[in-house]
Motif scaffolding. Structure first.
Motif, short mmCIF file in Angstrom:
data_model
loop_
_atom_site.label_atom_id
_atom_site.label_comp_id
_atom_site.label_asym_id
_atom_site.label_seq_id
_atom_site.Cartn_x
_atom_site.Cartn_y
_atom_site.Cartn_z
N LYS A 181 0.37 -0.99 0.25
CA LYS A 181 0.38 0.04 -0.04
C LYS A 181 0.81 1.57 0.08
O LYS A 181 0.43 2.10 0.09
CB LYS A 181 -0.33 -0.40 1.25
CG LYS A 181 -2.43 -1.17 1.60
CD LYS A 181 -2.47 -0.73 0.42
CE LYS A 181 -4.01 -2.66 0.53
NZ LYS A 181 -3.61 -3.52 0.30
N GLU A 182 2.04 0.88 0.97
CA GLU A 182 2.74 2.46 0.67
C GLU A 182 4.14 1.62 0.50
O GLU A 182 4.71 0.89 0.82
CB GLU A 182 2.52 3.16 2.12
CG GLU A 182 3.62 4.63 1.92
CD GLU A 182 3.40 5.41 3.53
OE1 GLU A 182 2.17 5.32 3.72
OE2 GLU A 182 4.82 5.91 4.05
N LEU A 220 4.75 7.98 -10.62
CA LEU A 220 3.07 7.97 -10.44
C LEU A 220 2.41 7.89 -11.35
O LEU A 220 1.47 7.49 -11.49
CB LEU A 220 3.41 9.37 -9.59
CG LEU A 220 3.69 9.65 -7.97
CD1 LEU A 220 4.47 11.04 -8.18
CD2 LEU A 220 2.98 8.71 -7.67
N GLU A 224 -0.69 5.33 -11.61
CA GLU A 224 -1.74 5.65 -12.02
C GLU A 224 -1.95 4.72 -13.25
O GLU A 224 -4.20 4.39 -13.51
CB GLU A 224 -1.71 7.44 -12.25
CG GLU A 224 -1.67 7.97 -11.13
CD GLU A 224 -1.55 9.30 -10.72
OE1 GLU A 224 -1.69 9.96 -11.88
OE2 GLU A 224 -0.83 9.94 -10.38
N PRO A 229 -3.46 1.73 -6.49
CA PRO A 229 -3.87 2.50 -5.43
C PRO A 229 -2.31 2.64 -4.63
O PRO A 229 -2.60 3.71 -3.88
CB PRO A 229 -5.40 2.13 -4.42
CG PRO A 229 -4.15 0.30 -4.70
CD PRO A 229 -4.09 -0.01 -6.40
N THR A 230 -1.44 2.45 -4.33
CA THR A 230 -0.18 1.90 -3.66
C THR A 230 0.58 4.22 -3.99
O THR A 230 0.57 4.64 -4.32
CB THR A 230 1.37 1.73 -4.57
OG1 THR A 230 0.49 0.13 -4.53
CG2 THR A 230 2.20 1.81 -3.93
N ARG A 231 0.65 3.90 -2.50
CA ARG A 231 0.87 6.12 -2.50
C ARG A 231 2.42 5.58 -2.24
O ARG A 231 2.76 4.90 -2.10
CB ARG A 231 0.35 6.56 -1.25
CG ARG A 231 0.06 5.85 -0.03
CD ARG A 231 -0.39 6.55 1.10
NE ARG A 231 -0.54 5.90 2.71
CZ ARG A 231 -0.86 6.75 3.63
NH1 ARG A 231 -2.22 7.41 3.41
NH2 ARG A 231 -0.43 6.16 4.74
N HIS A 253 -0.04 14.39 -8.49
CA HIS A 253 0.17 13.97 -8.21
C HIS A 253 -0.86 13.26 -6.85
O HIS A 253 -0.19 13.72 -6.15
CB HIS A 253 0.96 13.19 -8.38
CG HIS A 253 2.00 12.53 -9.55
ND1 HIS A 253 0.86 11.86 -10.66
CD2 HIS A 253 2.76 12.91 -10.25
CE1 HIS A 253 1.62 12.48 -11.44
NE2 HIS A 253 3.01 12.86 -11.13
N ALA A 255 -1.27 10.71 -5.41
CA ALA A 255 -0.71 9.19 -4.53
C ALA A 255 0.18 9.69 -4.00
O ALA A 255 1.65 8.64 -3.41
CB ALA A 255 -0.69 8.34 -5.70
N CYS A 257 2.36 11.14 -1.03
CA CYS A 257 2.33 11.25 0.54
C CYS A 257 3.04 12.85 0.50
O CYS A 257 4.00 13.51 0.32
CB CYS A 257 2.66 10.76 1.80
SG CYS A 257 1.99 9.44 1.68
N GLU A 400 -1.46 9.93 5.97
CA GLU A 400 -1.01 10.39 4.45
C GLU A 400 -0.40 11.25 4.75
O GLU A 400 1.86 11.43 4.19
CB GLU A 400 -1.42 10.97 3.16
CG GLU A 400 -2.63 11.68 3.97
CD GLU A 400 -3.92 10.93 3.88
OE1 GLU A 400 -4.16 10.44 5.66
OE2 GLU A 400 -4.38 11.23 3.60
#
Length: 443
Positions: A181-182, A220, A224, A229-231, A253, A255, A257, A400
């Motif tokens: 996820k991140e 990024l 996309e 959905p990974t940030r 972007h 996504a 942070c 985030e």
């Protein structure tokens, strides 16, 4: 075979440890989180301060006591410093040089297996999440700033080297496809991503291209386009790296942070000059203004050294002023620690431990005030965390903006770990050295 890995220090060390674990799995070994069941121990050490070096050696001795007969390997910057100072490690500890990092897995497992492992750091890619659900991705190595207090260029290297854009993007895309996820982009001096000694020599009179925004834009857009959905989070940058091109990436972007670690070290220009830092206090505050022009809630954390040789009360006041003006969400403060080979260690007018301790507490007081004031901005708003801890009726993780957040789950439900969770913030408090948001989690 079970191997216990103990990691101290920076995110670059964490990447090395994760690569050791990954390569050992390929060679048939596994890692364990229990020291007493380990067949071998790796201490991935740190030498940024005297305390970090001592803690590294202390754990190596503990491993020898608690696992007699199990080999103990000392890697990382602490190991490199022992070699440079020609200091012996504790009896029974094998020291692995920085240049031999690629052989750690084979050395520990004792395998002559033909399984291919990365020969150089730029070829090493993390393929899955480790114990943490945020994955550090190293894109750069080397620091040539040569700050007068810092031993890192001596132990980790001053030669600048970067991972190619396509290789870094592929690594992040692989992790994203695996459900991470991140990801956190990291390096020794990530603001110099894409620069090399040769490039600096050839273009000494020309403007060096700003390649970090190019990397971010490529990464990024790829995420996309794939609908992943990974940030992405950028770790630490010096103020001179906060260019308009970089700032635009945060605007372009969602996504990416909205948070950065922006090292201050001191708010006094006289001290910064003696530290040989590549900026003045106004440059840092200008960077803060650029980052918050479009997003007033852009989160910034920092490092501060107190008790640097020759630091006066006036210098400390300048530091406190900048901390308040920058409205840092968190300040990591530590007393100056003399390191081998560094000019600052040879300076006159060393500050006493008692004075440094008093100044440390004063900086911490200011940090708590700015941290709480920043956290209050989020009351009444929604934040999105990646759930790291989950229990009946509770979920916790970083937002985030890199603020630890506690969410209360309606109906005493237990949410899954490693998921995005929206928390409506209702309050905040200070816990230890950080602010914590609290509120209601959406289910």
């Amino acid at each position: 075979m079970k191997v216990f890995i103990y990691t101290l220090g920076c995110k670059v060390n964490e990447v090395d440890s994760e690569l050791y674990a990954q390569e050992m799995r390929l060679l048939g070994a596994e890692t364990t989180t229990t020291l007493t069941e380990a067949d071998a121990v790796i201490v991935n050490s740190c030498s940024v301060t005297n305390r970090a070096q001592a803690q590294s050696l202390q754990f190596a001795r503990r491993a020898l006591r608690e696992r007699p007969g199990a080999p103990v390997y000392l890697t990382g910057c602490g190991a490199a410093l022992l070699n440079l100072t020609r200091t012996g490690a504790p009896v029974g500890v094998t020291v692995v040089a920085m240049g031999d990092r690629a052989e750690v897995a084979r050395l520990v497992v004792g395998s002559g297996d033909t399984v291919q492992t990365a020969a150089r750091w730029v070829d090493g890619c993390i393929q899955r999440a480790g114990p943490r659900n945020r994955v550090d991705v190293r894109v750069q190595e080397g620091c040539d700033n040569m700050c007068t207090y810092c031993v890192v260029p001596f132990v980790r290297g001053a030669r600048l080297e970067s991972k190619a854009i396509d290789v870094a993007v592929d690594e992040v895309m692989g992790l994203a496809a695996a459900g991470v996820k991140e990801v956190v982009l990291t390096g020794t001096e990530i603001g110099k991503y894409g620069r090399t000694p040769l490039a600096l020599e050839e273009h000494a009179r020309e403007e060096v291209p700003d390649m970090l925004p190019v990397l971010l834009d490529s990464m990024l857009w790829a995420l996309e386009a794939a609908g992943l959905p990974t940030r992405v989070r950028v770790s630490s940058l010096n103020p001179d790296a906060i260019t308009e091109a970089l700032v635009s990436q945060f605007a372009n972007h969602a996504a990416l942070c909205p948070q950065l670690h922006l090292p201050l070290q001191s708010g006094s220009d006289a001290v910064l000059q003696r530290m040989r830092r590549p900026y003045a206090s106004k440059s840092l505050l200008d960077s803060v203004q650029r980052l918050r022009a479009d997003d007033p809630s852009f989160a910034l954390t920092t490092d501060v050294i107190v008790g640097f040789p020759g630091e006066t009360e006036q210098d400390l006041q300048a530091t406190l002023d900048v901390i308040r003006l920058a409205a840092f969400a968190k300040v990591h403060v530590f007393p100056y620690s003399p390191r081998p080979f560094t000019p600052a260690a040879r300076e006159d007018h060393q500050v006493s431990a008692g004075v440094a301790k008093d100044r440390l507490h004063r900086v911490l007081e200011a940090a708590e005030q700015t941290g709480m004031a920043f956290a209050r901005r989020f009351i009444g708003r929604d934040v999105t965390i990646v759930s790291e801890k989950s229990s009946l009726g509770e979920v916790e993780g970083y937002s985030e903006h890199y603020l630890w957040t506690e969410g209360h789950v309606c109906g005493n439900k237990m949410l899954e770990r490693d998921n995005f969770v929206v928390v409506h913030v209702e309050g905040c408090h200070f816990d230890g050295d950080r602010v914590v948001l609290s509120g209601s989690a959406a289910t």
